[in-house]
Design an enzyme around this catalytic site. Structure first.
Site, PDB file in Angstrom:
ATOM      1  N   LYS A  45      43.089  36.234  39.198  1.00  0.00           N
ATOM      2  CA  LYS A  45      43.479  37.637  39.357  1.00  0.00           C
ATOM      3  C   LYS A  45      42.872  38.557  38.292  1.00  0.00           C
ATOM      4  O   LYS A  45      43.437  39.584  37.950  1.00  0.00           O
ATOM      5  CB  LYS A  45      45.001  37.810  39.388  1.00  0.00           C
ATOM      6  CG  LYS A  45      45.710  36.886  40.372  1.00  0.00           C
ATOM      7  CD  LYS A  45      45.041  36.867  41.751  1.00  0.00           C
ATOM      8  CE  LYS A  45      45.086  38.209  42.449  1.00  0.00           C
ATOM      9  NZ  LYS A  45      44.345  38.150  43.769  1.00  0.00           N
ATOM     10  N   ALA A  46      41.682  38.187  37.805  1.00  0.00           N
ATOM     11  CA  ALA A  46      41.016  38.999  36.778  1.00  0.00           C
ATOM     12  C   ALA A  46      39.721  39.622  37.278  1.00  0.00           C
ATOM     13  O   ALA A  46      38.907  40.077  36.478  1.00  0.00           O
ATOM     14  CB  ALA A  46      40.752  38.153  35.532  1.00  0.00           C
ATOM     15  N   TRP A  50      35.698  40.501  42.828  1.00  0.00           N
ATOM     16  CA  TRP A  50      35.031  41.782  42.571  1.00  0.00           C
ATOM     17  C   TRP A  50      33.638  41.567  41.990  1.00  0.00           C
ATOM     18  O   TRP A  50      32.640  42.111  42.489  1.00  0.00           O
ATOM     19  CB  TRP A  50      35.912  42.583  41.614  1.00  0.00           C
ATOM     20  CG  TRP A  50      35.524  44.005  41.405  1.00  0.00           C
ATOM     21  CD1 TRP A  50      34.563  44.718  42.080  1.00  0.00           C
ATOM     22  CD2 TRP A  50      36.098  44.915  40.456  1.00  0.00           C
ATOM     23  NE1 TRP A  50      34.505  46.012  41.604  1.00  0.00           N
ATOM     24  CE2 TRP A  50      35.431  46.161  40.612  1.00  0.00           C
ATOM     25  CE3 TRP A  50      37.095  44.796  39.484  1.00  0.00           C
ATOM     26  CZ2 TRP A  50      35.733  47.268  39.829  1.00  0.00           C
ATOM     27  CZ3 TRP A  50      37.401  45.904  38.725  1.00  0.00           C
ATOM     28  CH2 TRP A  50      36.741  47.119  38.887  1.00  0.00           C
ATOM     29  N   HIS A 121      37.626  29.273  38.088  1.00  0.00           N
ATOM     30  CA  HIS A 121      38.777  29.696  37.287  1.00  0.00           C
ATOM     31  C   HIS A 121      39.046  28.692  36.167  1.00  0.00           C
ATOM     32  O   HIS A 121      40.070  28.785  35.485  1.00  0.00           O
ATOM     33  CB  HIS A 121      40.030  29.809  38.151  1.00  0.00           C
ATOM     34  CG  HIS A 121      40.029  30.972  39.103  1.00  0.00           C
ATOM     35  ND1 HIS A 121      39.570  32.220  38.740  1.00  0.00           N
ATOM     36  CD2 HIS A 121      40.438  31.079  40.387  1.00  0.00           C
ATOM     37  CE1 HIS A 121      39.688  33.036  39.774  1.00  0.00           C
ATOM     38  NE2 HIS A 121      40.203  32.376  40.776  1.00  0.00           N
ATOM     39  N   SER A 151      50.012  40.563  38.951  1.00  0.00           N
ATOM     40  CA  SER A 151      49.171  40.293  40.106  1.00  0.00           C
ATOM     41  C   SER A 151      49.278  38.825  40.540  1.00  0.00           C
ATOM     42  O   SER A 151      49.332  38.529  41.736  1.00  0.00           O
ATOM     43  CB  SER A 151      47.715  40.640  39.777  1.00  0.00           C
ATOM     44  OG  SER A 151      46.886  40.466  40.899  1.00  0.00           O
ATOM     45  N   GLN A 242      34.032  49.643  45.099  1.00  0.00           N
ATOM     46  CA  GLN A 242      35.294  50.314  44.805  1.00  0.00           C
ATOM     47  C   GLN A 242      36.413  49.639  45.591  1.00  0.00           C
ATOM     48  O   GLN A 242      36.199  49.145  46.699  1.00  0.00           O
ATOM     49  CB  GLN A 242      35.208  51.798  45.147  1.00  0.00           C
ATOM     50  CG  GLN A 242      34.203  52.578  44.309  1.00  0.00           C
ATOM     51  CD  GLN A 242      34.403  52.401  42.806  1.00  0.00           C
ATOM     52  OE1 GLN A 242      35.478  52.651  42.281  1.00  0.00           O
ATOM     53  NE2 GLN A 242      33.355  51.948  42.117  1.00  0.00           N
ATOM     54  N   MET A 246      36.312  47.740  49.328  1.00  0.00           N
ATOM     55  CA  MET A 246      36.404  46.289  49.463  1.00  0.00           C
ATOM     56  C   MET A 246      37.618  45.881  50.293  1.00  0.00           C
ATOM     57  O   MET A 246      37.582  44.896  51.028  1.00  0.00           O
ATOM     58  CB  MET A 246      36.444  45.622  48.081  1.00  0.00           C
ATOM     59  CG  MET A 246      35.137  45.705  47.322  1.00  0.00           C
ATOM     60  SD  MET A 246      35.019  44.493  45.975  1.00  0.00           S
ATOM     61  CE  MET A 246      36.423  44.951  44.981  1.00  0.00           C
ATOM     62  N   LYS A 270      46.527  46.128  44.748  1.00  0.00           N
ATOM     63  CA  LYS A 270      46.405  47.470  44.157  1.00  0.00           C
ATOM     64  C   LYS A 270      45.113  47.652  43.368  1.00  0.00           C
ATOM     65  O   LYS A 270      44.511  48.713  43.394  1.00  0.00           O
ATOM     66  CB  LYS A 270      47.614  47.752  43.248  1.00  0.00           C
ATOM     67  CG  LYS A 270      48.916  47.961  44.010  1.00  0.00           C
ATOM     68  CD  LYS A 270      50.012  48.457  43.083  1.00  0.00           C
ATOM     69  CE  LYS A 270      51.289  48.726  43.864  1.00  0.00           C
ATOM     70  NZ  LYS A 270      52.375  49.220  42.977  1.00  0.00           N
TER      71      LYS A 270
END
Length: 307
Positions: A45-46, A50, A121, A151, A242, A246, A270
Site C-alpha cells: 500500500k505504498a 502506481w 513487497h 490503507s 493521476q 488510474m 483514495k
C-alpha cells in the site's frame, strides 16, 4: 487456511508471511536477474502499482493503443514472490475445472519485454542475491506509516488473499507490533534505507512527494534511468498516472478480480496523504507517535504525515 478461506500468517525467518509468498522460495532465491532488470520494491500500500504503471508507460507507452496493453499491470509487472492458485473452466461444461498455478518467477522469466519490470513487497534481506550481483536498478517507494496502516487495513478487509484483519483497534496494535503480512513497516523502510547507503543503484522515493508533484518526481525517475522522453510524453504520463485516471483504467484497477470484495472497499480507495485522520482516534494518534519515536532511530529518514 481458516474456515472462510483466508490465509493465516506464520513466522518465516522472523517475518510474518503467508504461503502464497513462500511456497516458491527456492526458485525465488535462485532467481537469475538480468543486468537490465528493474525492480520496484515497496511495503504494501505504498504505491507499487502506481510506480509499476509509471515505468511501464515510460518504457512501453508507445504500445498503449495496441492489443499488448490489454494485459493487466500485474501480468506486465509481475510480483516476483507470489504464487497464485486458481481453477479455470474445463473445455466443455461437463469437464472438471483445470487447476492453474501462476508463479511470479515464471511470469517474470516469460516476459518478452526489455527491460523486465518486476515488483516486490519483500523486505530487503529476502531479495535474491542475483539482483545485487547484476547491479540491477531498484526503486523503493516509502509512504508514511499512518496512511499505510489505514490503507492496509482497508485492503485486507476486501482482499480474500490476505489474512482477516479483524477490527480496526486490534489491527492498529498488530501493525505497530509488526505482526502483519510482510512484517514490520519500520524494519522494511529502514532496511531498504540502510541498503541504499551501500548500494548505489537504489532510487529511494516517497509517496508523498509523488502526490505533491508527480512531474518533478518523474523527472528524477528519468534521470535515474537515463531516459529522455519528450515534454509531450512526460505530460501524457503524468496525466495517465493521476489517481482518478488510474481508478478508471482496467489495466491498473483490480476491482474486477474475484479476490477483491469491492463492496467492502475498492482496490483503489483514495490515494491521498492524510486519510489516517479519518481513522485514528486522538488516543491512538498519541500512542502511535510515542511508538514511532522509539522505533524510528535514523534522523535522516523522515516521512510526512500530511502535505
Amino acid at each position: 487456511m481458516d474456515s472462510v478461506g483466508r490465509p493465516e500468517l506464520f513466522d518465516f525467518h522472523k517475518v510474518p508471511m503467508t504461503h502464497q509468498y513462500t511456497e516458491n522460495w527456492e526458485n525465488l532465491q535462485n532467481f537469475r536477474a538480468r543486468p537490465d532488470d528493474i525492480l520496484i520494491a515497496t511495503y504494501p500500500k505504498a504505491g507499487n502499482t502506481w510506480l509499476s504503471y509509471t515505468l511501464d508507460l515510460l518504457y512501453f507507452g508507445q504500445t498503449s493503443h495496441s492489443h499488448e496493453r490489454e494485459d493487466k499491470i500485474f501480468l506486465r509487472v509481475p510480483m516476483l514472490e507470489s504464487t497464485f492458485h486458481y481453477l479455470e473452466p474445463g473445455p466443455d461444461p461437463s469437464s472438471d475445472p483445470i487447476p492453474i498455478c501462476l508463479k511470479g518467477t515464471d511470469l517474470v522469466n516469460n516476459l518478452s519485454t526489455s527491460p523486465r519490470l518486476i515488483k516486490t513487497h519483500l523486505p530487503v534481506q529476502f531479495i535474491p542475491k542475483s539482483f545485487w550481483e547484476q547491479n540491477c536498478r531498484i526503486f523503493y517507494v516509502g509512504r508514511n506509516a499512518k496512511d499505510i496502516v489505514t490503507s492496509y487495513f482497508n485492503f485486507e478487509r476486501m482482499s480474500v488473499l490476505n489474512p482477516d484483519p479483524g477490527d480496526w483497534s486490534s489491527y492498529f496494535q498488530r501493525f505497530m507490533d509488526g505482526k502483519v503480512l510482510f512484517g514490520s513497516w519500520y524494519d522494511h523502510v529502514n532496511g531498504w534505507w540502510k541498503k541504499k547507503q551501500t548500494y548505489s543503484c537504489i532510487h529511494y522515493m516517497f509517496y508523498e512527494d509523488l502526490i505533491e508533484d508527480t512531474a518533478r518526481e518523474l523527472d528524477k525517475i528519468c534521470s535515474f534511468l537515463g531516459l529522455s522522453p519528450t515534454v509531450e510524453e512526460k505530460e501524457s504520463i503524468v496525466s495517465e498516472v493521476q489517481f482518478d485516471a488510474m481508478k478508471k483504467n482496467k489495466v491498473v484497477n483490480h476491482d474486477e478480480l474475484r479476490t477483491m470484495k469491492v463492496n467492502i472497499s475498492p482496490f483503489m480507495r483514495k490515494g491521498k496523504v492524510g486519510d489516517w485522520k479519518n481513522h485514528f482516534t486522538v488516543a491512538q494518534n498519541e500512542e502511535f507517535d510515542k511508538h514511532y519515536e522509539k522505533k524510528m532511530k535514523d534522523p535522516i529518514l523522515k516521512f510526512r504525515n500530511e502535505i
